[in-house]
Design a protein around this motif. Structure first.
Motif, PDB file in Angstrom:
ATOM      1  N   CYS A  11       0.325  -4.681   0.517  1.00 52.69           N
ATOM      2  CA  CYS A  11       0.695  -3.419  -0.127  1.00 52.69           C
ATOM      3  C   CYS A  11       2.025  -3.593  -0.860  1.00 52.69           C
ATOM      4  CB  CYS A  11       0.827  -2.314   0.923  1.00 52.69           C
ATOM      5  SG  CYS A  11       1.347  -0.728   0.250  1.00 52.69           S
ATOM      6  N   VAL A  12       2.085  -3.086  -2.085  1.00 50.61           N
ATOM      7  CA  VAL A  12       3.302  -3.206  -2.898  1.00 50.61           C
ATOM      8  C   VAL A  12       4.105  -1.909  -2.900  1.00 50.61           C
ATOM      9  CG1 VAL A  12       2.391  -5.040  -4.357  1.00 50.61           C
ATOM     10  CG2 VAL A  12       2.024  -2.652  -5.023  1.00 50.61           C
ATOM     11  N   THR A  13       3.746  -0.970  -2.034  1.00 49.88           N
ATOM     12  CA  THR A  13       4.417   0.326  -1.876  1.00 49.88           C
ATOM     13  C   THR A  13       4.720   1.005  -3.211  1.00 49.88           C
ATOM     14  OG1 THR A  13       6.619  -0.696  -1.609  1.00 49.88           O
ATOM     15  CG2 THR A  13       5.397  -0.218   0.406  1.00 49.88           C
ATOM     16  N   CYS A  14       3.696   1.051  -4.052  1.00 54.81           N
ATOM     17  CA  CYS A  14       3.857   1.661  -5.375  1.00 54.81           C
ATOM     18  C   CYS A  14       3.914   3.183  -5.318  1.00 54.81           C
ATOM     19  CB  CYS A  14       2.729   1.219  -6.302  1.00 54.81           C
ATOM     20  SG  CYS A  14       1.100   1.843  -5.824  1.00 54.81           S
ATOM     21  N   GLY A  15       3.420   3.772  -4.232  1.00 51.80           N
ATOM     22  CA  GLY A  15       3.452   5.222  -4.085  1.00 51.80           C
ATOM     23  C   GLY A  15       2.188   5.926  -4.536  1.00 51.80           C
ATOM     24  N   ASN A  16       1.247   5.192  -5.084  1.00 51.27           N
ATOM     25  CA  ASN A  16       0.017   5.802  -5.578  1.00 51.27           C
ATOM     26  C   ASN A  16      -0.740   6.534  -4.473  1.00 51.27           C
ATOM     27  OD1 ASN A  16      -2.179   6.090  -7.670  1.00 51.27           O
ATOM     28  ND2 ASN A  16      -3.281   4.975  -6.081  1.00 51.27           N
ATOM     29  N   ALA A  53      -9.726   3.515  -4.482  1.00 51.59           N
ATOM     30  CA  ALA A  53     -10.238   3.041  -5.777  1.00 51.59           C
ATOM     31  C   ALA A  53      -9.123   2.788  -6.783  1.00 51.59           C
ATOM     32  CB  ALA A  53     -11.231   4.051  -6.353  1.00 51.59           C
ATOM     33  N   SER A  54      -8.040   3.531  -6.673  1.00 49.27           N
ATOM     34  CA  SER A  54      -6.960   3.401  -7.653  1.00 49.27           C
ATOM     35  C   SER A  54      -5.802   2.529  -7.162  1.00 49.27           C
ATOM     36  CB  SER A  54      -6.444   4.779  -8.058  1.00 49.27           C
ATOM     37  OG  SER A  54      -5.945   5.483  -6.939  1.00 49.27           O
ATOM     38  N   CYS A  55      -5.936   1.935  -5.977  1.00 46.38           N
ATOM     39  CA  CYS A  55      -4.888   1.051  -5.455  1.00 46.38           C
ATOM     40  C   CYS A  55      -4.805  -0.196  -6.343  1.00 46.38           C
ATOM     41  CB  CYS A  55      -5.213   0.645  -4.020  1.00 46.38           C
ATOM     42  SG  CYS A  55      -4.028  -0.517  -3.311  1.00 46.38           S
ATOM     43  N   PRO A  56      -3.620  -0.496  -6.895  1.00 39.32           N
ATOM     44  CA  PRO A  56      -3.507  -1.626  -7.821  1.00 39.32           C
ATOM     45  C   PRO A  56      -3.720  -3.000  -7.180  1.00 39.32           C
ATOM     46  CG  PRO A  56      -1.339  -0.725  -7.363  1.00 39.32           C
ATOM     47  CD  PRO A  56      -2.340   0.206  -6.725  1.00 39.32           C
ATOM     48  N   VAL A  57      -3.598  -3.074  -5.848  1.00 38.47           N
ATOM     49  CA  VAL A  57      -3.804  -4.361  -5.177  1.00 38.47           C
ATOM     50  C   VAL A  57      -4.976  -4.319  -4.186  1.00 38.47           C
ATOM     51  CG1 VAL A  57      -1.467  -5.263  -5.499  1.00 38.47           C
ATOM     52  CG2 VAL A  57      -1.952  -3.785  -3.546  1.00 38.47           C
ATOM     53  N   SER A  58      -5.732  -3.251  -4.219  1.00 43.14           N
ATOM     54  CA  SER A  58      -6.969  -3.096  -3.430  1.00 43.14           C
ATOM     55  C   SER A  58      -6.792  -3.363  -1.934  1.00 43.14           C
ATOM     56  CB  SER A  58      -8.057  -4.011  -3.988  1.00 43.14           C
ATOM     57  OG  SER A  58      -8.306  -3.707  -5.333  1.00 43.14           O
ATOM     58  N   VAL A  59      -5.748  -2.776  -1.346  1.00 42.74           N
ATOM     59  CA  VAL A  59      -5.517  -2.989   0.086  1.00 42.74           C
ATOM     60  C   VAL A  59      -5.807  -1.759   0.945  1.00 42.74           C
ATOM     61  CG1 VAL A  59      -3.841  -4.846  -0.246  1.00 42.74           C
ATOM     62  CG2 VAL A  59      -3.037  -2.481  -0.099  1.00 42.74           C
ATOM     63  N   ILE A  60      -6.166  -0.645   0.331  1.00 45.55           N
ATOM     64  CA  ILE A  60      -6.520   0.548   1.094  1.00 45.55           C
ATOM     65  C   ILE A  60      -8.000   0.445   1.440  1.00 45.55           C
ATOM     66  CG2 ILE A  60      -6.730   3.061   1.090  1.00 45.55           C
ATOM     67  CD1 ILE A  60      -4.383   3.086  -0.912  1.00 45.55           C
TER      68      ILE A  60
END
Length: 65
Positions: A11-16, A53-60
């Motif tokens: 996770c890159v903790t982008c806040g999305n 679906a919108s996680c930029p690194v697909s970790v959710i």
């Protein structure tokens, strides 16, 4: 019905996720951590799926019953 939600390593903790569903996801930018709150996931299924679906690194990830 979603019965479990988690965030895998990377996770890159982008806040999305927190923006999409603050009832389930919590981001701490300073500690660079993302957590899943203990809630009734079935109440937020659409938001959880959108966050994943919108996680930029697909970790959710989530598990359906």
């Amino acid at each position: 019905m979603i019965k479990n939600v988690w965030i895998e390593e990377g996770c890159v903790t982008c806040g999305n996720s927190e923006s999409v569903c603050p009832e389930v996801f919590e981001i701490d930018i300073e500690k660079e951590t993302a957590t899943v709150k203990i809630v009734d996931f079935s109440l937020f299924e659409d938001q959880i799926k959108l966050a994943a679906a919108s996680c930029p690194v697909s970790v959710i990830k989530f598990e359906e019953a």
